[in-house]
Motif scaffolding. Structure first.
Motif, PDB file in Angstrom:
ATOM      1  N   TYR A 226      50.582  24.952  49.464  1.00 35.42           N
ATOM      2  CA  TYR A 226      49.648  25.917  48.868  1.00 35.42           C
ATOM      3  C   TYR A 226      48.641  25.190  47.985  1.00 35.42           C
ATOM      4  O   TYR A 226      49.017  24.420  47.096  1.00 35.42           O
ATOM      5  N   LEU A 227      47.378  25.434  48.246  1.00 34.64           N
ATOM      6  CA  LEU A 227      46.295  24.979  47.382  1.00 34.64           C
ATOM      7  C   LEU A 227      45.597  26.205  46.824  1.00 34.64           C
ATOM      8  O   LEU A 227      44.865  26.893  47.539  1.00 34.64           O
ATOM      9  N   PRO A 228      45.814  26.535  45.537  1.00 37.69           N
ATOM     10  CA  PRO A 228      45.106  27.677  44.942  1.00 37.69           C
ATOM     11  C   PRO A 228      43.657  27.321  44.638  1.00 37.69           C
ATOM     12  O   PRO A 228      43.259  26.153  44.714  1.00 37.69           O
ATOM     13  N   GLN A 229      42.886  28.329  44.301  1.00 34.14           N
ATOM     14  CA  GLN A 229      41.488  28.081  43.927  1.00 34.14           C
ATOM     15  C   GLN A 229      41.399  27.122  42.756  1.00 34.14           C
ATOM     16  O   GLN A 229      40.553  26.226  42.730  1.00 34.14           O
ATOM     17  N   HIS A 230      42.244  27.318  41.774  1.00 37.62           N
ATOM     18  CA  HIS A 230      42.271  26.466  40.583  1.00 37.62           C
ATOM     19  C   HIS A 230      43.703  25.986  40.390  1.00 37.62           C
ATOM     20  O   HIS A 230      44.619  26.793  40.247  1.00 37.62           O
TER      21      HIS A 230
ATOM     22  N   THR B  48      42.758   6.971  49.832  1.00 42.63           N
ATOM     23  CA  THR B  48      43.542   5.736  49.790  1.00 42.63           C
ATOM     24  C   THR B  48      43.079   4.807  48.670  1.00 42.63           C
ATOM     25  O   THR B  48      43.895   4.261  47.912  1.00 42.63           O
ATOM     26  N   ALA B  49      41.772   4.644  48.542  1.00 43.41           N
ATOM     27  CA  ALA B  49      41.231   3.727  47.539  1.00 43.41           C
ATOM     28  C   ALA B  49      41.406   4.255  46.117  1.00 43.41           C
ATOM     29  O   ALA B  49      41.268   3.498  45.152  1.00 43.41           O
ATOM     30  N   LYS B  50      41.689   5.552  45.989  1.00 45.10           N
ATOM     31  CA  LYS B  50      41.842   6.167  44.667  1.00 45.10           C
ATOM     32  C   LYS B  50      43.298   6.522  44.354  1.00 45.10           C
ATOM     33  O   LYS B  50      43.555   7.246  43.386  1.00 45.10           O
ATOM     34  N   ALA B  51      44.234   6.028  45.139  1.00 44.32           N
ATOM     35  CA  ALA B  51      45.632   6.430  44.983  1.00 44.32           C
ATOM     36  C   ALA B  51      46.170   6.139  43.587  1.00 44.32           C
ATOM     37  O   ALA B  51      47.004   6.893  43.068  1.00 44.32           O
ATOM     38  N   ASP B  52      45.694   5.072  42.953  1.00 40.75           N
ATOM     39  CA  ASP B  52      46.204   4.707  41.633  1.00 40.75           C
ATOM     40  C   ASP B  52      45.195   4.986  40.521  1.00 40.75           C
ATOM     41  O   ASP B  52      45.357   4.503  39.386  1.00 40.75           O
ATOM     42  N   ALA B  53      44.181   5.790  40.832  1.00 42.04           N
ATOM     43  CA  ALA B  53      43.225   6.236  39.808  1.00 42.04           C
ATOM     44  C   ALA B  53      43.784   7.459  39.106  1.00 42.04           C
ATOM     45  O   ALA B  53      44.486   8.278  39.707  1.00 42.04           O
ATOM     46  N   ARG B  54      43.491   7.592  37.828  1.00 43.26           N
ATOM     47  CA  ARG B  54      43.964   8.749  37.072  1.00 43.26           C
ATOM     48  C   ARG B  54      43.194  10.000  37.497  1.00 43.26           C
ATOM     49  O   ARG B  54      41.996   9.945  37.792  1.00 43.26           O
ATOM     50  N   MET B  55      43.884  11.128  37.521  1.00 39.90           N
ATOM     51  CA  MET B  55      43.289  12.385  37.955  1.00 39.90           C
ATOM     52  C   MET B  55      42.043  12.730  37.135  1.00 39.90           C
ATOM     53  O   MET B  55      41.069  13.268  37.662  1.00 39.90           O
ATOM     54  N   LYS B  56      42.056  12.406  35.839  1.00 42.83           N
ATOM     55  CA  LYS B  56      40.931  12.768  34.970  1.00 42.83           C
ATOM     56  C   LYS B  56      39.660  12.011  35.315  1.00 42.83           C
ATOM     57  O   LYS B  56      38.577  12.398  34.872  1.00 42.83           O
ATOM     58  N   THR B  57      39.762  10.946  36.106  1.00 43.65           N
ATOM     59  CA  THR B  57      38.581  10.159  36.465  1.00 43.65           C
ATOM     60  C   THR B  57      37.948  10.612  37.775  1.00 43.65           C
ATOM     61  O   THR B  57      36.889  10.111  38.145  1.00 43.65           O
ATOM     62  N   LEU B  58      38.569  11.548  38.478  1.00 42.50           N
ATOM     63  CA  LEU B  58      38.093  11.934  39.802  1.00 42.50           C
ATOM     64  C   LEU B  58      36.937  12.920  39.718  1.00 42.50           C
ATOM     65  O   LEU B  58      36.859  13.739  38.800  1.00 42.50           O
ATOM     66  N   SER B  59      36.067  12.865  40.711  1.00 44.84           N
ATOM     67  CA  SER B  59      35.004  13.858  40.842  1.00 44.84           C
ATOM     68  C   SER B  59      35.605  15.180  41.316  1.00 44.84           C
ATOM     69  O   SER B  59      36.776  15.245  41.719  1.00 44.84           O
ATOM     70  N   GLY B  60      34.790  16.238  41.282  1.00 42.09           N
ATOM     71  CA  GLY B  60      35.279  17.542  41.727  1.00 42.09           C
ATOM     72  C   GLY B  60      35.757  17.523  43.162  1.00 42.09           C
ATOM     73  O   GLY B  60      36.807  18.102  43.497  1.00 42.09           O
ATOM     74  N   GLY B  61      35.012  16.848  44.047  1.00 40.96           N
ATOM     75  CA  GLY B  61      35.410  16.779  45.446  1.00 40.96           C
ATOM     76  C   GLY B  61      36.694  16.000  45.642  1.00 40.96           C
ATOM     77  O   GLY B  61      37.542  16.357  46.464  1.00 40.96           O
ATOM     78  N   MET B  62      36.866  14.923  44.865  1.00 40.81           N
ATOM     79  CA  MET B  62      38.090  14.135  44.965  1.00 40.81           C
ATOM     80  C   MET B  62      39.288  14.919  44.454  1.00 40.81           C
ATOM     81  O   MET B  62      40.387  14.840  45.029  1.00 40.81           O
ATOM     82  N   LEU B  63      39.102  15.674  43.385  1.00 40.98           N
ATOM     83  CA  LEU B  63      40.189  16.521  42.886  1.00 40.98           C
ATOM     84  C   LEU B  63      40.621  17.510  43.956  1.00 40.98           C
ATOM     85  O   LEU B  63      41.826  17.772  44.132  1.00 40.98           O
ATOM     86  N   ARG B  64      39.647  18.073  44.658  1.00 42.82           N
ATOM     87  CA  ARG B  64      39.977  19.041  45.707  1.00 42.82           C
ATOM     88  C   ARG B  64      40.785  18.370  46.809  1.00 42.82           C
ATOM     89  O   ARG B  64      41.742  18.936  47.344  1.00 42.82           O
ATOM     90  N   ARG B  65      40.418  17.148  47.143  1.00 39.49           N
ATOM     91  CA  ARG B  65      41.158  16.427  48.172  1.00 39.49           C
ATOM     92  C   ARG B  65      42.567  16.076  47.696  1.00 39.49           C
ATOM     93  O   ARG B  65      43.514  16.109  48.483  1.00 39.49           O
ATOM     94  N   ALA B  66      42.710  15.743  46.414  1.00 40.25           N
ATOM     95  CA  ALA B  66      44.050  15.512  45.869  1.00 40.25           C
ATOM     96  C   ALA B  66      44.887  16.790  45.957  1.00 40.25           C
ATOM     97  O   ALA B  66      46.095  16.743  46.236  1.00 40.25           O
ATOM     98  N   GLY B  67      44.235  17.936  45.726  1.00 39.05           N
ATOM     99  CA  GLY B  67      44.933  19.216  45.859  1.00 39.05           C
ATOM    100  C   GLY B  67      45.386  19.471  47.281  1.00 39.05           C
ATOM    101  O   GLY B  67      46.490  19.996  47.516  1.00 39.05           O
TER     102      GLY B  67
END
Length: 266
Positions: free
Chosen positions: A95-99, A140-159
């Protein structure tokens, strides 16, 4: 790949991943889903409808976040009601919610791993499953990056990664392409088409073109009820080329809603 329990094996014989009859679900005091009938098997389904149609409330009920207020609902062969033990369903659900919430200092790997742990995935193979989910969404290249550093699109992909980490049999994605650029949306469409070969994927979105390109069927709801269900090609055929709309699918969507509203006032 985790072991499948006897109860889960029985559930796989049920033809529907989602089976709702007269489903009613409240959003606060408002009855947002009102008498909805729905049956979904394997494949990719696009959930469309105007603002306030009940899409998010329906997704929350299918994710077992909100209890039904009435009617019947079964997920993966298991009834959903106030007395049900939903752990079997939740282990097989993504499940990926809106937020969605996350710990900002978690890395992407830690976030996806934590969500896998919440889904009670066995330790054996968990690290490989986390890496595979991250790879599939192009992080893959962001696997060890902190969530707070991700762009909005990257956060969505992490979700999306946390939603697919357990190889779910029922995958619910609420506005998954928000913040994705055009190339990422193309990659997302390819991903859900691949997932839909043996999984029930329900994608709620306002982007009709994403539905037309990626989904095998369209589910259109309005005022908490099922208005129309059919293939994306069938939806495109509902419209009048002389009416407004940038594509045949958008014209079909508008035409179905207009007919429904006209019938409702008769």
């Amino acid at each position: 790949m985790r072991a499948v329990s006897a109860a889960e094996t029985v559930a796989t014989t049920h033809p529907w991943a989602v089976h709702a009859e007269g489903l009613r679900v409240r959003a606060g005091r408002h009855l947002a889903v009102d008498g909805l009938d729905l049956a979904l098997g394997a494949g990719v389904y696009g959930l469309l409808g105007p603002n306030g149609a009940g899409k998010t409330t329906l997704m929350r009920a299918l994710a077992t976040v909100t209890n039904p207020a009435g009617g019947r609902l079964a997920l993966l062969g298991h009834p959903v009601d106030g007395r049900s033990d939903l752990r079997l369903v939740r282990r097989q659900l993504g499940y990926l919610p809106q937020h969605f919430g996350f710990y900002p200092r978690f890395t992407v790997r830690e976030f996806v791993g934590y969500m896998a742990w919440l889904k009670e995935m066995p330790k054996a193979g968990l690290a490989a499953a986390v890496q595979r989910a991250i790879d599939r969404v192009g992080l893959t290249a962001k696997a060890d990056a902190r969530m707070k550093t991700l762009s909005g699109g990257m956060l969505r992909r992490a979700g999306i990664a946390q939603a697919i980490v357990n190889d779910p049999r029922l995958l619910l994605l609420d506005e998954p392409t928000v913040g994705l650029d055009p190339e990422q949306r193309l990659d997302f469409r390819e991903l859900v088409r691949d997932l839909g070969t043996d999984t029930c994927v329900l994608v709620s979105t306002h982007l009709v073109e994403d539905v037309a390109a990626a989904c095998t069927e369209v589910v259109l709801v309005n005022e908490g009820r099922l208005v129309w269900q059919g293939t994306a090609a069938d939806l495109s055929g509902q419209g009048d080329p002389n009416h407004a709309g940038d594509s045949a699918a958008e014209r079909g969507y508008s035409a179905v809603l207009r007919r429904h509203r006209a019938e409702a006032v008769r």
